[in-house]
Design an enzyme around this catalytic site. Structure first.
Site, PDB file in Angstrom:
ATOM      1  N   GLU A 171       0.838  -1.198   0.000  1.00  0.00           N
ATOM      2  CA  GLU A 171       0.000   0.000   0.000  1.00  0.00           C
ATOM      3  C   GLU A 171       0.873   1.248   0.000  1.00  0.00           C
ATOM      4  O   GLU A 171       2.005   1.232   0.450  1.00  0.00           O
ATOM      5  CB  GLU A 171      -0.937   0.021   1.217  1.00  0.00           C
ATOM      6  CG  GLU A 171      -0.336  -0.447   2.536  1.00  0.00           C
ATOM      7  CD  GLU A 171       0.808   0.372   3.062  1.00  0.00           C
ATOM      8  OE1 GLU A 171       0.736   1.627   2.940  1.00  0.00           O
ATOM      9  OE2 GLU A 171       1.789  -0.190   3.579  1.00  0.00           O
ATOM     10  N   GLU A 313       4.614  -0.643   1.663  1.00  0.00           N
ATOM     11  CA  GLU A 313       4.784  -0.924   0.230  1.00  0.00           C
ATOM     12  C   GLU A 313       4.784  -2.413  -0.095  1.00  0.00           C
ATOM     13  O   GLU A 313       4.819  -2.785  -1.258  1.00  0.00           O
ATOM     14  CB  GLU A 313       6.094  -0.330  -0.328  1.00  0.00           C
ATOM     15  CG  GLU A 313       6.284   1.145  -0.152  1.00  0.00           C
ATOM     16  CD  GLU A 313       7.649   1.626  -0.658  1.00  0.00           C
ATOM     17  OE1 GLU A 313       8.422   0.788  -1.209  1.00  0.00           O
ATOM     18  OE2 GLU A 313       7.937   2.820  -0.511  1.00  0.00           O
TER      19      GLU A 313
END
Length: 346
Positions: A171, A313
């Site tokens: 994300e 991430e």
């Protein structure tokens, strides 16, 4: 609703055969520790005695959250857009790790607030131009919630068509640790002060401001243990999409490697929505974010690594790929006692 449908069943017979093989390898039983369970659980999920994680999908969902207006992050919202461009240019930690393990990588725009230049490499599944500020009103409406969940499902459908054996969701979204913390407070019945951490590096004053913002919102909405309502009230589109992706993976029989604090929040929401999803999950690491260990404890899981990471991430999960590969390699390629003609010490 599709996310309430049953997940694919684990092949328990194959898993037991994998356990039997693991126990017959030329080593003392249990001497490879957590590596043994990683391999045998993968075997049950894949329905083969010798599993693999050779085909990996890493998908990063990007979106902005209106709560950034409350100054709960060190960085301005435009950084979300800039980081998406960095993903495409392969300059981010997650893209470096994806290349290291030859994983398929994609970044999915589910609601970046600042307009993105049309660039090859960004999947457009925009729900809206970011969520609303949950300090004022719910982050999203029901239709937006459904669209974000669907974005996660569609991501997994693309992965399934490529024969993926391991899925990692990441994300990107400025202020999304605030969103995740608020969701967790509701799902775990905790206060903002118990769960709120530094996120991207807030000082003590910044953390106090973040606690106050979350605390007021919890008092305002009082969602309680309702995962869909918690996602709708506080979530970023990227968190909702992650939850949808995890559920879809379990329904399609794709193993999941969960990343850090925000991803584990999405994982908990997915499990609360559809409890059997947990059977398809491995948890990569314990992040340095304050509340992460409590989520892992709630789920009753032991992460593979504890490296003090807090980047997000999907980076922590990607670091753990090497451990997953080692677990499979040892399980598949070591000799059994009979094959090696070694006397078992029973």
């Amino acid at each position: 609703m599709w996310y309430l449908e049953a997940v694919k069943k684990i092949d328990k017979a194959i898993e037991q055969q994998a356990i039997d093989r693991q126990n017959d390898l030329t080593k003392p039983k249990g001497s490879l520790g957590l590596l043994e369970g990683l391999a045998t659980r993968l075997a049950g999920r894949q329905g083969v005695i010798k599993p693999n994680v050779d085909k990996i999908q890493i998908s990063v969902f990007a979106g902005d959250s209106g709560i950034a207006d409350e100054q709960v992050s060190l960085f301005p919202q435009v950084v979300t857009m800039q980081m998406v461009q960095n993903f495409v240019s392969k300059g981010a930690a997650i893209t470096v790790l994806a290349e290291q393990y030859q994983a398929d990588f994609e970044v999915i725009d589910v609601g970046v607030a600042n307009p993105l230049i049309e660039t090859i490499g960004v999947v457009n599944q925009r729900v809206a131009d970011g969520t609303k500020n949950f300090a004022i009103t719910q982050a999203m409406n029901k239709d937006e919630l459904q669209s974000a969940l669907n974005a996660g499902q569609e991501c997994v459908m693309r992965a399934e068509n490529k024969g993926v054996t391991l899925f990692i969701g990441g994300e990107m979204g400025i202020a999304n640790t605030t969103c995740a913390t608020a969701i967790l407070c509701e799902l775990l019945g905790k206060t903002a002060s118990e769960l709120t951490g530094a996120g991207t590096g807030l000082d003590d004053a910044g953390i106090e401001r973040k606690v106050a913002v979350i605390g007021k919102a919890l008092d305002k909405y009082q969602v309680g243990n309702n995962p869909l309502k918690a996602l709708q009230t506080y979530g970023g589109f990227e968190i909702v999409a992650l939850a949808g992706a995890y559920i879809a993976c379990a329904q399609r029989g794709i193993s999941i490697l969960v990343d850090g604090f925000i991803s584990t929040t999405a994982a908990l929401a997915a499990v609360r929505i559809n409890p059997q999803v947990k059977e398809w999950m491995e948890f990569s690491h314990q992040s340095a974010e304050k509340g992460h260990w409590l989520v892992l404890k709630e789920l009753g899981v032991k992460p593979i690594l504890d490296m003090g990471m807090r980047l997000g991430e999907g980076s922590g999960a990607s670091v753990a790929i090497g451990i997953m590969k080692s677990a499979c390699c040892l399980h598949n390629n070591m000799a059994t006692f009979s094959e090696a003609m070694v006397l078992e010490g029973k």
